[in-house]
Design a protein around this motif. Structure first.
Motif, PDB file in Angstrom:
ATOM      1  N   LEU A  18     -49.259   9.981   0.918  1.00 28.74           N
ATOM      2  CA  LEU A  18     -49.079   8.536   1.103  1.00 28.74           C
ATOM      3  C   LEU A  18     -50.148   8.054   2.070  1.00 28.74           C
ATOM      4  N   ARG A  19     -50.498   6.790   1.938  1.00 21.38           N
ATOM      5  CA  ARG A  19     -51.413   6.154   2.886  1.00 21.38           C
ATOM      6  C   ARG A  19     -50.720   4.953   3.489  1.00 21.38           C
ATOM      7  N   LEU A  20     -50.506   5.011   4.785  1.00 21.65           N
ATOM      8  CA  LEU A  20     -49.894   3.900   5.503  1.00 21.65           C
ATOM      9  C   LEU A  20     -50.979   2.987   6.066  1.00 21.65           C
ATOM     10  N   SER A  21     -50.655   1.696   6.132  1.00 21.52           N
ATOM     11  CA  SER A  21     -51.553   0.709   6.726  1.00 21.52           C
ATOM     12  C   SER A  21     -50.816  -0.064   7.806  1.00 21.52           C
ATOM     13  N   CYS A  22     -51.543  -0.509   8.797  1.00 20.26           N
ATOM     14  CA  CYS A  22     -50.988  -1.355   9.848  1.00 20.26           C
ATOM     15  C   CYS A  22     -51.980  -2.485  10.099  1.00 20.26           C
ATOM     16  N   ALA A  23     -51.595  -3.687   9.697  1.00 19.11           N
ATOM     17  CA  ALA A  23     -52.435  -4.862   9.890  1.00 19.11           C
ATOM     18  C   ALA A  23     -52.113  -5.490  11.240  1.00 19.11           C
ATOM     19  N   ALA A  24     -53.142  -5.694  12.051  1.00 15.52           N
ATOM     20  CA  ALA A  24     -52.952  -6.195  13.412  1.00 15.52           C
ATOM     21  C   ALA A  24     -53.526  -7.601  13.562  1.00 15.52           C
ATOM     22  N   SER A  25     -52.922  -8.374  14.448  1.00 17.87           N
ATOM     23  CA  SER A  25     -53.423  -9.700  14.759  1.00 17.87           C
ATOM     24  C   SER A  25     -52.977 -10.086  16.165  1.00 17.87           C
ATOM     25  N   GLY A  26     -53.633 -11.106  16.718  1.00 18.88           N
ATOM     26  CA  GLY A  26     -53.257 -11.614  18.027  1.00 18.88           C
ATOM     27  C   GLY A  26     -53.987 -10.992  19.196  1.00 18.88           C
ATOM     28  N   PHE A  27     -54.922 -10.085  18.911  1.00 18.50           N
ATOM     29  CA  PHE A  27     -55.726  -9.483  19.968  1.00 18.50           C
ATOM     30  C   PHE A  27     -57.040  -9.014  19.350  1.00 18.50           C
ATOM     31  N   THR A  28     -57.995  -8.670  20.181  1.00 20.95           N
ATOM     32  CA  THR A  28     -59.306  -8.220  19.695  1.00 20.95           C
ATOM     33  C   THR A  28     -59.185  -6.760  19.287  1.00 20.95           C
ATOM     34  N   PHE A  29     -58.890  -6.564  18.023  1.00 19.13           N
ATOM     35  CA  PHE A  29     -58.518  -5.252  17.491  1.00 19.13           C
ATOM     36  C   PHE A  29     -59.543  -4.175  17.853  1.00 19.13           C
ATOM     37  N   SER A  30     -60.802  -4.467  17.722  1.00 20.77           N
ATOM     38  CA  SER A  30     -61.838  -3.448  17.894  1.00 20.77           C
ATOM     39  C   SER A  30     -61.914  -2.919  19.323  1.00 20.77           C
ATOM     40  N   HIS A  31     -61.285  -3.600  20.255  1.00 20.58           N
ATOM     41  CA  HIS A  31     -61.372  -3.200  21.656  1.00 20.58           C
ATOM     42  C   HIS A  31     -60.270  -2.221  22.084  1.00 20.58           C
ATOM     43  N   TYR A  32     -59.295  -1.984  21.215  1.00 20.81           N
ATOM     44  CA  TYR A  32     -58.105  -1.256  21.641  1.00 20.81           C
ATOM     45  C   TYR A  32     -57.839  -0.006  20.816  1.00 20.81           C
ATOM     46  N   ALA A  33     -57.330   1.016  21.529  1.00 23.06           N
ATOM     47  CA  ALA A  33     -56.829   2.194  20.833  1.00 23.06           C
ATOM     48  C   ALA A  33     -55.561   1.842  20.077  1.00 23.06           C
ATOM     49  N   MET A  34     -55.375   2.502  18.946  1.00 26.75           N
ATOM     50  CA  MET A  34     -54.192   2.302  18.116  1.00 26.75           C
ATOM     51  C   MET A  34     -53.501   3.641  17.892  1.00 26.75           C
ATOM     52  N   SER A  35     -52.199   3.584  17.717  1.00 28.00           N
ATOM     53  CA  SER A  35     -51.431   4.814  17.542  1.00 28.00           C
ATOM     54  C   SER A  35     -50.404   4.661  16.426  1.00 28.00           C
ATOM     55  N   TRP A  36     -50.093   5.797  15.809  1.00 27.12           N
ATOM     56  CA  TRP A  36     -48.966   5.903  14.879  1.00 27.12           C
ATOM     57  C   TRP A  36     -47.915   6.803  15.513  1.00 27.12           C
ATOM     58  N   TYR A  37     -46.676   6.340  15.463  1.00 26.52           N
ATOM     59  CA  TYR A  37     -45.519   7.120  15.899  1.00 26.52           C
ATOM     60  C   TYR A  37     -44.571   7.271  14.718  1.00 26.52           C
ATOM     61  N   ARG A  38     -43.598   8.151  14.872  1.00 23.92           N
ATOM     62  CA  ARG A  38     -42.545   8.245  13.879  1.00 23.92           C
ATOM     63  C   ARG A  38     -41.212   8.527  14.568  1.00 23.92           C
ATOM     64  N   GLN A  39     -40.153   8.122  13.901  1.00 28.55           N
ATOM     65  CA  GLN A  39     -38.817   8.353  14.432  1.00 28.55           C
ATOM     66  C   GLN A  39     -37.862   8.621  13.285  1.00 28.55           C
ATOM     67  N   ALA A  40     -37.252   9.791  13.334  1.00 26.22           N
ATOM     68  CA  ALA A  40     -36.234  10.155  12.360  1.00 26.22           C
ATOM     69  C   ALA A  40     -34.860   9.804  12.942  1.00 26.22           C
ATOM     70  N   PRO A  41     -33.860   9.610  12.097  1.00 25.03           N
ATOM     71  CA  PRO A  41     -32.519   9.262  12.587  1.00 25.03           C
ATOM     72  C   PRO A  41     -32.012  10.290  13.594  1.00 25.03           C
ATOM     73  N   GLY A  42     -31.562   9.795  14.758  1.00 25.68           N
ATOM     74  CA  GLY A  42     -31.023  10.672  15.780  1.00 25.68           C
ATOM     75  C   GLY A  42     -32.050  11.446  16.567  1.00 25.68           C
ATOM     76  N   GLN A  43     -33.337  11.164  16.307  1.00 25.21           N
ATOM     77  CA  GLN A  43     -34.406  11.886  16.981  1.00 25.21           C
ATOM     78  C   GLN A  43     -35.195  10.939  17.878  1.00 25.21           C
ATOM     79  N   VAL A  44     -35.902  11.531  18.839  1.00 29.73           N
ATOM     80  CA  VAL A  44     -36.743  10.708  19.702  1.00 29.73           C
ATOM     81  C   VAL A  44     -37.996  10.284  18.942  1.00 29.73           C
TER      82      VAL A  44
END
Length: 115
Positions: A18-44
């Motif tokens: 699968l390929r996930l996408s995250c479209a960002a707005s409201g800030f200067t995107f190119s200036h900031y680090a971006m991260s992906w997290y995940r959370q399963a039910p009952g997990q941190v």
């Protein structure tokens, strides 16, 4: 205001991609680090991958060699290419950015790996 909108989740069989996408707005995107997290039910919530403004990437050990994070500054979008998926990857995947000491999250996209 900062907005993050994820897409691309779904149901996939073990071994699939699968390929996930995250479209960002409201800030200067190119200036900031971006991260992906995940959370399963009952997990941190756990960090999956991150990419700096310069394109330097970092991965959790459990996805190294299978997932790839990338960004397109022209489209204000960060991607997560996920290959060789297994049932343990089932979770809600969220993208995140820290802007002026505030952490922002998207609403998440569900990834389910199952037969």
């Amino acid at each position: 205001q900062v907005q993050l909108v994820e897409s691309g989740g779904g149901l996939v069989q073990p071994g699939g991609s699968l390929r996930l996408s995250c479209a960002a707005s409201g800030f200067t995107f190119s200036h900031y680090a971006m991260s992906w997290y995940r959370q399963a039910p009952g997990q941190v919530r756990e960090l999956v991958a991150s990419i700096t403004s310069a394109g330097v990437t970092n991965y959790a050990d459990f996805v190294k060699g299978r997932f790839t994070i990338s960004r397109d500054n022209g489209k204000n979008t960060v991607y997560l290419q996920m290959n060789s998926l297994n049932p343990e990857d089932t979770a809600t995947y969220l993208c995140s950015v820290i802007v002026i000491w505030t952490t922002y999250w998207g609403q998440g996209t569900q990834v389910t790996v199952s037969e």
